[in-house]
Structures are given as C-alpha cells and as structure tokens.
Design a protein around this motif. Structure first.
Motif, PDB file in Angstrom:
ATOM      1  N   TYR A 187     -14.285  -0.893   1.476  1.00 51.34           N
ATOM      2  CA  TYR A 187     -12.785  -0.298   2.399  1.00 51.34           C
ATOM      3  C   TYR A 187     -12.806  -1.907   2.415  1.00 51.34           C
ATOM      4  N   LEU A 188     -13.639  -2.457   3.601  1.00 49.36           N
ATOM      5  CA  LEU A 188     -12.490  -3.716   4.039  1.00 49.36           C
ATOM      6  C   LEU A 188     -11.949  -4.524   2.666  1.00 49.36           C
ATOM      7  N   TYR A 189     -12.843  -4.844   1.361  1.00 46.51           N
ATOM      8  CA  TYR A 189     -12.403  -5.227   0.571  1.00 46.51           C
ATOM      9  C   TYR A 189     -11.135  -4.499   0.150  1.00 46.51           C
ATOM     10  N   GLU A 190     -10.973  -2.632  -0.085  1.00 41.11           N
ATOM     11  CA  GLU A 190     -10.020  -2.724  -0.870  1.00 41.11           C
ATOM     12  C   GLU A 190      -8.846  -2.699   0.297  1.00 41.11           C
ATOM     13  N   HIS A 191      -9.012  -3.312   1.521  1.00 44.68           N
ATOM     14  CA  HIS A 191      -7.540  -3.243   2.117  1.00 44.68           C
ATOM     15  C   HIS A 191      -7.612  -4.485   2.121  1.00 44.68           C
ATOM     16  N   GLU A 192      -8.122  -5.879   2.136  1.00 45.85           N
ATOM     17  CA  GLU A 192      -7.698  -6.682   1.631  1.00 45.85           C
ATOM     18  C   GLU A 192      -6.717  -6.914   0.532  1.00 45.85           C
ATOM     19  N   ARG A 193      -7.511  -5.853  -0.794  1.00 42.42           N
ATOM     20  CA  ARG A 193      -6.661  -5.997  -2.329  1.00 42.42           C
ATOM     21  C   ARG A 193      -5.179  -5.181  -1.337  1.00 42.42           C
ATOM     22  N   ILE A 194      -5.050  -4.514  -0.715  1.00 43.10           N
ATOM     23  CA  ILE A 194      -3.770  -3.591  -0.555  1.00 43.10           C
ATOM     24  C   ILE A 194      -3.069  -4.757   0.076  1.00 43.10           C
ATOM     25  N   ILE A 195      -3.329  -5.700   0.819  1.00 47.25           N
ATOM     26  CA  ILE A 195      -2.489  -6.920   1.738  1.00 47.25           C
ATOM     27  C   ILE A 195      -2.157  -7.392   0.305  1.00 47.25           C
ATOM     28  N   GLU A 196      -2.607  -7.537   0.014  1.00 45.52           N
ATOM     29  CA  GLU A 196      -2.149  -8.770  -1.477  1.00 45.52           C
ATOM     30  C   GLU A 196      -1.167  -8.128  -2.356  1.00 45.52           C
ATOM     31  N   ARG A 197      -1.223  -6.654  -2.451  1.00 43.81           N
ATOM     32  CA  ARG A 197       0.202  -6.299  -3.828  1.00 43.81           C
ATOM     33  C   ARG A 197       0.849  -5.916  -2.507  1.00 43.81           C
ATOM     34  N   LEU A 198       1.205  -5.609  -1.272  1.00 38.18           N
ATOM     35  CA  LEU A 198       2.036  -5.478  -0.129  1.00 38.18           C
ATOM     36  C   LEU A 198       2.650  -6.912  -0.365  1.00 38.18           C
ATOM     37  N   GLU A 199       2.058  -8.070   0.191  1.00 39.29           N
ATOM     38  CA  GLU A 199       2.570  -9.396   0.040  1.00 39.29           C
ATOM     39  C   GLU A 199       3.483  -9.992  -1.137  1.00 39.29           C
ATOM     40  N   GLU A 200       2.627  -9.583  -1.997  1.00 38.71           N
ATOM     41  CA  GLU A 200       3.725  -9.939  -3.778  1.00 38.71           C
ATOM     42  C   GLU A 200       4.663  -8.466  -3.581  1.00 38.71           C
ATOM     43  N   GLN A 201       4.996  -7.634  -2.930  1.00 41.93           N
ATOM     44  CA  GLN A 201       5.774  -6.909  -2.820  1.00 41.93           C
ATOM     45  C   GLN A 201       5.375  -6.051  -4.583  1.00 41.93           C
ATOM     46  N   ASP A 202       4.425  -5.733  -5.211  1.00 46.57           N
ATOM     47  CA  ASP A 202       3.979  -5.116  -5.927  1.00 46.57           C
ATOM     48  C   ASP A 202       3.786  -3.614  -5.750  1.00 46.57           C
ATOM     49  N   GLY A 203       4.999  -2.518  -5.876  1.00 50.75           N
ATOM     50  CA  GLY A 203       5.041  -1.267  -5.397  1.00 50.75           C
ATOM     51  C   GLY A 203       4.001  -0.497  -6.336  1.00 50.75           C
ATOM     52  N   PRO A 204       3.691  -0.745  -7.554  1.00 47.69           N
ATOM     53  CA  PRO A 204       2.575  -0.166  -8.593  1.00 47.69           C
ATOM     54  C   PRO A 204       1.421  -0.177  -8.265  1.00 47.69           C
ATOM     55  N   GLY A 205       1.382  -1.573  -8.006  1.00 49.33           N
ATOM     56  CA  GLY A 205       0.015  -2.312  -7.310  1.00 49.33           C
ATOM     57  C   GLY A 205      -0.513  -1.342  -6.289  1.00 49.33           C
TER      58      GLY A 205
END
Length: 261
Positions: A187-205
């Motif tokens: 779950y913590l790893y998944e939170h990191e992936r979510i942050i990365e997609r947000l930082e890239e402003q990758d909405g679909p991702g």
C-alpha cells in the motif's frame, strides 16, 4: 464624576459553545470512523464516548444520530447503536462506487497538482512509513486518510468531496480489518506511485494508480475478514467484554478545538 456603567456580558456568544461541542464531537467521531478506529459489528456506547469527551451524552447522541443518517452506524430495535456488520457485498459495492468518484477526484487533482501538494503527500507518506515501522496501525490509518483527502481536496470540487466523505464513513470501519496485513508495504508503494503520477500531472495515470490501490485494498479486506473475526471473537471471549472505541487521539483534538490532519 459618575461611574460609567459596566459592560454587559455578550450574551449573543453564549449559545455558540454547545454548538461548537456538537461540531467537535461529530468531527472527531466521523474522523475516527473514516480512519478505521471502529470495526464492523462494534457497539457504540454513548455514555462511554461522552466520558472520553468529558461532556454530557447530548452532543454525542446528536453526533451519533448524524452518523446513523450517513450510514456509518445503524440503530437497533433496543435503541442500541453499532457499526454495520461485515458484508463482502457492501465492500464490493463501495469499491465500485469509490472507483468512479475517487478516481474522478484524483484525475482532477492531477490537473491541479502543485509542488506544494506533492510535498504534502510525501510528508504524509513518510508519516505512514514511520508509523508502520513502530507497528502503530492507528497512526498508519490516520496518515492514510490524510493522504487520500489531501488529493481529493486538490480536485477543487465542493460537490465531490462530501460524496467521498460519505463513502469513507461507510468503508472506514473495514480498514481496521487490515491490521497486521502483510500487504501494508505494498500500500505504501502504491501511494508512492500515485504521488509520481500526480507530480507528472498525469491524470489518467493517477486515476489508474488509485483505482488499483482501492481495488487491491477491497480484495484484501474481504480475504482478511474470517481470520480477523475469529481473532476478535476469541479476544472478546477471554475478556468477556465488548471492544471499546479507540478514539482517544481524536478526543484530544476535539477538546482543543482542532482536527487532526
């Protein structure tokens, strides 16, 4: 010289205090529910909660009434109140709705993402990791709630956020089932992936990442319930007492008029 009359107390402000206590109790209880401090089937004893808040039962009873209306609690025929019993069908149904609403909120949050949001999310993720390292599951759940709602608030929708809060009031008690689950690191790893997609402003991702996160958590909750229920039942038999509400941290913030992040 005549003595000027003494100023009369401002009576207009006096009635606000009970209302503030009502709001603080409700805010603390609802936050506790969303953060997994209550578990499915748990009794809610109004006098015990009131004692923790050092208040009369009235504001607690009003807060509980509101939570019953929002389907976080249920009223029983004997006037008792409890958290709804565990239901795999409910978990699946909530998962489907969360995928739509929280996925949309995350998509919009990515479009609005700022370095400030990313910094906040990384801070909350560090808090989750620290709490996990200390086996502080309540701390993990509190940080998890703060993490998700920081994203949903960034969506900038005053209409969407109350819908998500209502969903979390219903799904929150199920999070407690995951205490000690081996997938916590995932779950913590998944939170990191979510942050990365947000930082890239990758909405679909970002939407896809949070959808996977919600789905896997629902699957783990359903798979974990039999073991959790068995352990809870054994513990209740040994103590011969029902589990009490674990809301001490939220009570402290209610007394000070502040809400936990």
């Amino acid at each position: 010289m005549t003595e000027s009359p003494k100023a009369k107390p401002d009576r207009i402000m006096r009635p606000i205090e009970p209302a503030l206590m009502h709001d603080r109790v409700y805010a603390s209880l609802s936050t506790a529910v969303m953060a997994g401090r209550f578990i499915p089937g748990q009794s809610v004893i109004i006098r015990e909660v009131a004692a923790q808040f050092e208040t009369s039962p009235m504001p607690v009873r009003e807060a509980v009434r509101r939570l019953v209306a929002l389907r976080a609690f249920i009223s029983l025929p004997n006037r008792a109140v409890q958290v709804p019993e565990f239901s795999p069908e409910t978990v699946r149904d909530l998962c489907r709705v969360r995928l739509g609403i929280e996925g949309l909120a995350t998509l919009w949050a990515a479009e609005n993402a700022t370095p400030k949001l990313v910094k906040l999310l990384r801070k909350l993720l560090r808090r989750e990791i620290e709490c996990a390292g200390k086996s502080d599951f309540s701390g993990v759940l509190g940080a998890n709630r703060a993490f998700h709602f920081a994203i949903y608030e960034a969506a900038g929708s005053e209409t969407l956020l109350p819908c998500i809060e209502m969903l979390w009031l219903q799904i929150g008690p199920y999070f407690g089932v995951l205490n000690g689950h081996p997938s916590l690191g995932r779950y913590l790893y998944e939170h990191e992936r979510i942050i990365e997609r947000l930082e890239e402003q990758d909405g679909p991702g970002a939407k896809a990442a949070i959808s996977r996160h919600i789905t896997t958590a629902a699957e783990d909750i359903i798979a974990s319930w039999p073991k959790h229920a068995s352990a809870t039942h054994s513990g209740a038999q040994q103590s011969n007492e029902p589990a009490s509400s674990d809301i001490d941290g939220f009570v402290a913030t209610a007394k000070s008029g502040r809400r936990e992040a």
